[in-house]
Design an enzyme around this catalytic site. Structure first.
Site: not given
Length: 231
Positions: A99, A139, A149, A152, A154
């Site tokens: 991110y 990740y 994870r 995905h 958000h």
């Protein structure tokens, strides 16, 4: 043990040694009245939403890395009626699982100078929305957890004012990491997990690039509402 810790233990089954409590542990903060915008539609920070804000592919000096996807769907209410003018914001990892956020504590993951991982749009009169982006990578979870994870995206949905908000995420069908993802698996029932899956609708080209088209419809409230999903 503090009174707050005791309260969390008593009322929350959503405890995990790697993630901690997944419910608020502090008193709610009452927003000042002048923070809300009253008008014909939601305006976050009183900044207009531009038509190109839903395209995450053209914000850098070149094309971002990763498989391009078109992620679209419809926002409806409990009666199946469209919800026009809903402000939708998305944020996601890049194709390497990173991110673009100062709180993302995985500096060993690759950066992409042409991908910033955020976008927004308003639903049209039929409740439809669309985003052009790349498919994020999965990740590793918190250090020492041994968890991963799943990929995905958000989503944040704002209603008529900023006090009406649904925060959730969409996952991608047939991804092998879905069933071992702790956050996804916190949804106890299969039919709730199913509501969070974006499904492949088409495979084609975006210019010279391969593009996957995913559809993900969202129900804002009622018995069939899309579950909240907050990392």
């Amino acid at each position: 043990m503090t009174e707050t810790d005791s309260r969390v233990e008593m009322i929350s089954p959503l405890m995990h040694p790697a993630f901690g409590p997944r419910i608020p542990t502090k008193e709610l903060y009452e927003l000042p009245p002048d923070w809300f915008h009253v008008g014909s539609g939601p305006v976050y920070g009183r900044v207009d939403v531009d038509p190109d804000d839903n395209n995450l592919l053209n914000k850098g000096d070149g094309p971002p890395l990763g498989v391009r996807i078109k992620l679209h769907g419809r926002v409806i209410d409990s009666d199946g009626e469209p919800v026009p003018g809903t402000l939708i914001e998305i944020w996601q990892a890049n194709a390497g699982g990173l991110y673009l956020d100062e709180y993302c504590d995985r500096p060993w993951l690759p950066t992409d100078p042409n991908f910033f991982g955020t976008g927004r749009t308003l639903t049209d009169e039929n409740g439809d929305y669309v985003f052009h982006t790349i498919k994020p990578s999965g990740y590793a979870g918190p250090a020492g957890s041994g968890m991963w994870r799943a990929p995905h995206v958000h989503f944040s949905f704002f209603g008529p004012n900023l006090s009406n908000r649904l925060i959730t995420a969409c996952y991608f069908e047939n991804d092998p990491l879905n069933e071992t993802d702790f956050v996804y698996a916190q949804q106890k029932y299969e039919h709730d997990r199913d509501k969070m899956i974006a499904r492949v609708e088409d495979v084609g080209l975006d210019g010279t690039y391969l593009q996957l088209v995913y559809r993900w419809d969202v129900v804002l409230r009622g018995p069939g509402a899309t579950p909240m999903d907050v990392e």
